[in-house]
Design a protein around this motif. Structure first.
Motif, short mmCIF file in Angstrom:
data_model
loop_
_atom_site.label_atom_id
_atom_site.label_comp_id
_atom_site.label_asym_id
_atom_site.label_seq_id
_atom_site.Cartn_x
_atom_site.Cartn_y
_atom_site.Cartn_z
N GLY A 9 0.82 -1.20 0.00
CA GLY A 9 0.00 0.00 0.00
C GLY A 9 0.86 1.25 0.00
N GLY A 10 0.21 2.39 -0.21
CA GLY A 10 0.95 3.64 -0.21
C GLY A 10 0.12 4.76 -0.78
N SER A 11 0.79 5.86 -1.10
CA SER A 11 0.12 7.03 -1.66
C SER A 11 0.54 7.22 -3.10
CB SER A 11 0.50 8.28 -0.84
OG SER A 11 0.05 8.17 0.48
N VAL A 12 -0.42 7.55 -3.94
CA VAL A 12 -0.16 7.72 -5.36
C VAL A 12 -1.11 8.78 -5.91
CG1 VAL A 12 -1.78 5.90 -6.03
CG2 VAL A 12 0.16 6.44 -7.53
N GLN A 13 -0.71 9.41 -6.98
CA GLN A 13 -1.58 10.40 -7.62
C GLN A 13 -2.60 9.71 -8.52
OE1 GLN A 13 1.00 13.35 -9.48
NE2 GLN A 13 0.74 14.66 -7.69
N SER A 14 -3.67 10.41 -8.77
CA SER A 14 -4.71 9.89 -9.65
C SER A 14 -4.11 9.51 -11.01
CB SER A 14 -5.78 10.97 -9.85
OG SER A 14 -6.82 10.50 -10.66
N GLY A 15 -4.49 8.33 -11.48
CA GLY A 15 -3.95 7.82 -12.73
C GLY A 15 -2.75 6.91 -12.56
N GLY A 16 -2.22 6.85 -11.35
CA GLY A 16 -1.06 6.03 -11.07
C GLY A 16 -1.41 4.57 -10.81
N SER A 17 -0.39 3.81 -10.45
CA SER A 17 -0.54 2.37 -10.24
C SER A 17 0.09 1.93 -8.93
CB SER A 17 0.12 1.59 -11.38
OG SER A 17 -0.47 1.89 -12.62
N LEU A 18 -0.46 0.87 -8.38
CA LEU A 18 0.10 0.21 -7.20
C LEU A 18 -0.16 -1.28 -7.31
CD1 LEU A 18 -0.97 2.39 -4.10
CD2 LEU A 18 1.37 1.99 -4.89
N THR A 19 0.72 -2.06 -6.71
CA THR A 19 0.49 -3.50 -6.63
C THR A 19 0.50 -3.93 -5.18
OG1 THR A 19 1.57 -3.89 -8.77
CG2 THR A 19 1.31 -5.78 -7.30
N LEU A 20 -0.59 -4.54 -4.75
CA LEU A 20 -0.70 -5.07 -3.40
C LEU A 20 -0.35 -6.55 -3.42
CD1 LEU A 20 -4.08 -3.47 -2.25
CD2 LEU A 20 -1.77 -2.51 -2.15
N SER A 21 0.28 -7.00 -2.35
CA SER A 21 0.60 -8.42 -2.21
C SER A 21 0.05 -8.95 -0.90
CB SER A 21 2.12 -8.62 -2.23
OG SER A 21 2.66 -8.25 -3.47
N CYS A 22 -0.27 -10.23 -0.91
CA CYS A 22 -0.80 -10.89 0.29
C CYS A 22 -0.09 -12.23 0.42
CB CYS A 22 -2.30 -11.08 0.15
SG CYS A 22 -3.05 -12.09 1.45
N ALA A 23 0.78 -12.33 1.41
CA ALA A 23 1.53 -13.56 1.63
C ALA A 23 0.75 -14.46 2.58
CB ALA A 23 2.90 -13.24 2.20
N ALA A 24 0.54 -15.70 2.16
CA ALA A 24 -0.21 -16.66 2.98
C ALA A 24 0.74 -17.63 3.67
CB ALA A 24 -1.20 -17.42 2.11
N SER A 25 0.33 -18.11 4.83
CA SER A 25 1.18 -19.01 5.61
C SER A 25 1.06 -20.46 5.16
CB SER A 25 0.81 -18.91 7.09
OG SER A 25 -0.55 -19.29 7.28
N THR A 26 0.12 -20.71 4.24
CA THR A 26 -0.07 -22.07 3.77
C THR A 26 -0.38 -22.04 2.28
OG1 THR A 26 -1.23 -24.15 4.24
CG2 THR A 26 -2.55 -22.15 4.18
N ASN A 27 -0.42 -23.20 1.69
CA ASN A 27 -0.74 -23.29 0.26
C ASN A 27 -2.21 -22.98 0.05
OD1 ASN A 27 -1.21 -23.97 -2.39
ND2 ASN A 27 -0.13 -25.92 -2.29
N THR A 28 -2.47 -21.86 -0.64
CA THR A 28 -3.85 -21.43 -0.84
C THR A 28 -4.29 -21.59 -2.29
OG1 THR A 28 -3.02 -19.17 -1.07
CG2 THR A 28 -3.86 -19.81 1.09
N ALA A 29 -3.58 -22.40 -3.05
CA ALA A 29 -3.90 -22.57 -4.47
C ALA A 29 -5.33 -23.08 -4.68
CB ALA A 29 -2.90 -23.52 -5.12
N SER A 30 -5.87 -23.84 -3.75
CA SER A 30 -7.21 -24.40 -3.90
C SER A 30 -8.26 -23.59 -3.15
CB SER A 30 -7.23 -25.84 -3.39
OG SER A 30 -6.97 -25.87 -2.00
N TYR A 31 -7.88 -22.48 -2.61
CA TYR A 31 -8.77 -21.66 -1.80
C TYR A 31 -9.56 -20.66 -2.64
CZ TYR A 31 -6.92 -23.00 2.81
OH TYR A 31 -6.58 -23.68 3.96
N PHE A 32 -10.53 -20.07 -2.01
CA PHE A 32 -11.25 -18.90 -2.51
C PHE A 32 -10.55 -17.70 -1.90
CE2 PHE A 32 -14.39 -16.58 -4.49
CZ PHE A 32 -15.30 -15.95 -3.66
#
Length: 126
Positions: A9-32
């Motif tokens: 997360g962070g601050s950005v101007q209108s029209g800009g881009s950001l990438t959020l990441s979410c690290a999981a403690s287990t294999n979530t390939a089969s999850y919702f």
């Protein structure tokens, strides 16, 4: 028990881009998996979901601008956000559940997910 940790997360101007990441403690390939956001004074809303690392769904408000993806090797869920607008300003949360829900994103609610991250702030200035 699944632990989720968001970053990017962070601050950005209108029209800009950001990438959020979410690290999981287990294999979530089969999850919702999902990304929610909550703006001040508003309810938490789902913006993007992914079922078993394949089927994706987006809220109309972000469709065409946001992309949800899952890196199976790293057990990491991402949200690429492009052409950001001031109304995208919110705390963004990652969520996971073992059961997929097949419905439009606007009908997905907090109760559809068992596991949550702590959230990361995104601020878009005009």
């Amino acid at each position: 028990q699944v632990s989720l940790v968001e970053s990017g997360g962070g601050s950005v101007q209108s029209g800009g881009s950001l990438t959020l990441s979410c690290a999981a403690s287990t294999n979530t390939a089969s999850y919702f998996m999902g990304w929610f956001r909550q703006a001040p004074g508003k309810e938490r809303e789902a913006v993007a979901t992914m079922c078993r690392s394949t089927s994706t769904s987006y809220a109309d408000s972000v469709k065409g601008r946001f992309t949800i993806s899952h890196d199976k090797a790293k057990n990491t869920l991402s949200l690429q956000m492009n052409r950001l607008k001031p109304e995208d300003t919110a705390i963004y949360y990652c969520a996971a559940d073992q059961n997929c829900k097949f419905m439009i994103t606007e009908r997905i609610i907090q109760g559809d997910f068992r596991y949550w991250g702590q959230g990361t702030q995104v601020t878009v200035s005009s």
